[in-house]
Design an enzyme around this catalytic site. Sequence first.
Site, PDB file in Angstrom:
ATOM      1  N   THR A 104       0.828  -1.211   0.000  1.00 29.03           N
ATOM      2  CA  THR A 104       0.000   0.000   0.000  1.00 29.03           C
ATOM      3  C   THR A 104       0.862   1.260   0.000  1.00 29.03           C
ATOM      4  OG1 THR A 104      -1.664  -1.214   1.248  1.00 29.03           O
ATOM      5  CG2 THR A 104      -1.865   1.172   1.227  1.00 29.03           C
TER       6      THR A 104
ATOM      7  N   ALA B 163      13.276  19.951  -5.133  1.00 27.84           N
ATOM      8  CA  ALA B 163      14.457  19.358  -4.486  1.00 27.84           C
ATOM      9  C   ALA B 163      15.758  19.813  -5.139  1.00 27.84           C
ATOM     10  CB  ALA B 163      14.375  17.835  -4.521  1.00 27.84           C
TER      11      ALA B 163
ATOM     12  N   GLU C 264       9.033  10.739   9.233  1.00 25.62           N
ATOM     13  CA  GLU C 264       7.813  11.562   9.280  1.00 25.62           C
ATOM     14  C   GLU C 264       6.556  10.722   9.118  1.00 25.62           C
ATOM     15  OE1 GLU C 264       5.670  14.097  10.155  1.00 25.62           O
ATOM     16  OE2 GLU C 264       7.288  15.421   9.486  1.00 25.62           O
TER      17      GLU C 264
ATOM     18  N   VAL D  97       4.232   8.786  12.122  1.00 32.22           N
ATOM     19  CA  VAL D  97       3.216   9.366  13.008  1.00 32.22           C
ATOM     20  C   VAL D  97       2.220  10.194  12.203  1.00 32.22           C
ATOM     21  CG1 VAL D  97       2.774  10.803  15.028  1.00 32.22           C
ATOM     22  CG2 VAL D  97       4.894   9.497  14.889  1.00 32.22           C
TER      23      VAL D  97
ATOM     24  N   GLY E  11     -11.918  -2.491   5.277  1.00 35.94           N
ATOM     25  CA  GLY E  11     -10.466  -2.543   5.160  1.00 35.94           C
ATOM     26  C   GLY E  11      -9.747  -1.501   6.004  1.00 35.94           C
TER      27      GLY E  11
ATOM     28  N   ASP F  19      -1.005   0.785  18.523  1.00 30.68           N
ATOM     29  CA  ASP F  19      -0.532   1.631  17.431  1.00 30.68           C
ATOM     30  C   ASP F  19      -0.391   3.084  17.895  1.00 30.68           C
ATOM     31  OD1 ASP F  19      -0.184   2.195  14.428  1.00 30.68           O
ATOM     32  OD2 ASP F  19      -1.916   3.449  14.926  1.00 30.68           O
TER      33      ASP F  19
ATOM     34  N   LYS G  97       3.064   5.647  18.315  1.00 32.66           N
ATOM     35  CA  LYS G  97       3.187   7.003  17.767  1.00 32.66           C
ATOM     36  C   LYS G  97       3.402   8.023  18.882  1.00 32.66           C
ATOM     37  CE  LYS G  97       0.181   5.718  13.915  1.00 32.66           C
ATOM     38  NZ  LYS G  97      -1.246   5.642  13.509  1.00 32.66           N
TER      39      LYS G  97
ATOM     40  N   GLY H 145      -3.267   5.497   4.834  1.00 33.06           N
ATOM     41  CA  GLY H 145      -3.642   5.410   3.432  1.00 33.06           C
ATOM     42  C   GLY H 145      -2.424   5.490   2.541  1.00 33.06           C
TER      43      GLY H 145
END
Lengths: 437, 437
Positions: A13, A33, A130, A133, A188, A202, A206, A303
């Site tokens: 994912t 960048a 990054e 969390v 899901g 979880d 964090k 996500g």
Amino acid sequence: MEPVKVGLLGLGTVGGGTARVLQRNFDEIARRAGREIRIVHAAARDLPPGQIPEGAEGIPITEDAFEVVNNPDVDIVVELIGGYSPARELVMRAIANDKHVVTANKALIALYGNEIFSAAQEQGVMVAFEAAVAGGIPIIKAIREGLAANRIEWIAGIINGTGNFILTEMRDKGRSFGDVLAEAQALGYAEADPTFDVEGVDAAHKLTILAAIAFGIPLKYDRCYAEGISRISPEDVSYAQEFGYRIKHLGITRRTGSGIELRVHPTLIPQKRLIANVNGVMNAVLVKGDAVGPTLYYGAGAGSEPTASAVVADIIDVARALTSDPENRVPHLAFQPGSLADLPILSMEDVETSYYLRMNAADRPGVLAEVTGIFGKLGISIEAMKQKQPAEDETTVPIVLLTHKVAERQMNEALARIEALDAVSGPVVRIRMESLG
Amino acid sequence: MEPVKVGLLGLGTVGGGTARVLQRNFDEIARRAGREIRIVHAAARDLPPGQIPEGAEGIPITEDAFEVVNNPDVDIVVELIGGYSPARELVMRAIANDKHVVTANKALIALYGNEIFSAAQEQGVMVAFEAAVAGGIPIIKAIREGLAANRIEWIAGIINGTGNFILTEMRDKGRSFGDVLAEAQALGYAEADPTFDVEGVDAAHKLTILAAIAFGIPLKYDRCYAEGISRISPEDVSYAQEFGYRIKHLGITRRTGSGIELRVHPTLIPQKRLIANVNGVMNAVLVKGDAVGPTLYYGAGAGSEPTASAVVADIIDVARALTSDPENRVPHLAFQPGSLADLPILSMEDVETSYYLRMNAADRPGVLAEVTGIFGKLGISIEAMKQKQPAEDETTVPIVLLTHKVAERQMNEALARIEALDAVSGPVVRIRMESLG
């Protein structure tokens, strides 16, 4: 300048999202960048044959992640496998191989971060996390850099989307915990084993990370208290509401005179607080600094692409830090000076919005037909309308209208015609509307 | 390592706040930045004799800001004078003198930023301006670095606190624009000449900056549309509410197929949106990125220490970027590895919170007295209580209570005693409460 070469561990994912975002925004990212960012090697297990994720086409893909970590061509290893092992061994090997590391793995950082950062510091490489969390919300950067002037007093966060989805559904629809959990699993959102989400594990991972960067303490996951939401009943949700509160599953860490509070549990908070209105799968983190006061950061906490957003931001950060000469610093206007685009700014006449309109019209039949006729002719459709009661001694009534989207040029024309009607007195009040959806 | 030497221009609201924060958090900031940050020279006009702001004691203070800008000892010039002139000349001179610049001056950046950044780029120095937009909220950093993976689609922000205060008061109390403005002026929120705030000029400055960093375009203040809130009437506020909307003064910039929208105006937005619930003088910026989706950043948009928070964060950023060897990068856990503190983590028994409690008690006189008696003996005070109606066929009634703050150890003891009562059946439901105030 040489492209930055990325070795990607995991094409699930988040890994798939990272490959897709790096490809789709390739030019935009290079403009920011100052150099190109290219995936040169990837590792994935059990990838169905012919099922190469978008953005990973043409990239050598191995089943052995250590091949990527040992590839001398790779500058930055991006670990998106998750779990403790072999993620831990892969990250430690990457560091030993003098590679920078970007990871989204909160369990790994919360439990083994002290050892990982210490090895990275010794080796002189960076480990960026990054995405570990609150998914796409740049909360690590906000606390670590944006609020660096502050003595942080406390942090309270909704940092597990599944838990927040369940509590939101319980409140909105009076449903039970078990009922909503089953739906979340079907959708899901929740894993087949939902323990990590609903029992606070979880969130504790964090919160451990947030506490470390807020207070300058080592990671202490084993000292974090975690209580889940499985025992919250619909009655409690409803009683809390009667008192003006909402129940949220919060991670809270606070500096006190005697030590640091580090705790995850269901919490009643006043419903007028902004964070009490963070619903569904969204995350939010409220940070109290001594100089800045309270600040809040809100967005998608999980996500594919939201998490990839944070992973790629870390890759860009690492790339920028590799050198800090003027060409490679964060550019003043975010994009490299030679890469600014001279896009035109639209005139207001070309901007399309919906409108709120208010006018005073004579209180007699046929006026509404005249007004709506003008809108109809100009192709402006009306979403809602209210004719208010006339005040005593008044011969006019206020008409209030909401329209669908239309270019401002059209609306100007319509209002000019309406204001010219005998039956309408004075100018039409016009306020633009945005759904911000 | 050498301290970073700061020359401070201006010792007013923001300059005074900056001196105070740098002094108060001196150690904490050094732990983060890896070196000390010291003000070595300051400029201020009309400072009453003997009225040295806190944090500026012992620092040479001159009336001639150019002395600071020309001081060879200064590494970073911090411009907190505001306005166009002499701020512009001072910043250009600082750049020519090879000094980095930090500024909170949105008018200066919006109008002269292109010229300033171009000179800085040529000279190889940095110009940082986090404090120019939304005060203490690290929104420049969030967009420029935290969301660097994204193609930004649009931004909508409440970026003028005075305007938001006025609209909030109009809505909450049905007051008129003029009435609230007069109060805002008396409270010191609005300037004597409120044009910049209420006509959208200040918001247009900030929006111009946000658009540039979001879309990679030069600063185009002269193309920004600005419409104020002075013509919003109490009726409009109330009608909008009837339709489910709130009126906010938004800065909106959006990428479209034909160009960039850049506009400040009153806007109806659905009241269920988080940003519609940002009230009073607070600011919030909603950013839509293609990968991350919507994210929102909320906090104080003005004021002495909130703005200083952003100024000092910029100073730390510049200090960190001066070298990027491992000792000077952003540390993994925000603080330098040698500067981590081993603060104890509190056990939950030592944590103090308020509580929501629910218990089932026999529906007969005297039970409530038994329960409250236990709380009284243990020094736990009750904030609110409701005895619910018993369900039919039930011999017990639910009692719901909110308590004031108490250590968890005390609460555990109280609940053990209550659960032992004959009149109370089953365990007491206990959820902690936080006011997050």
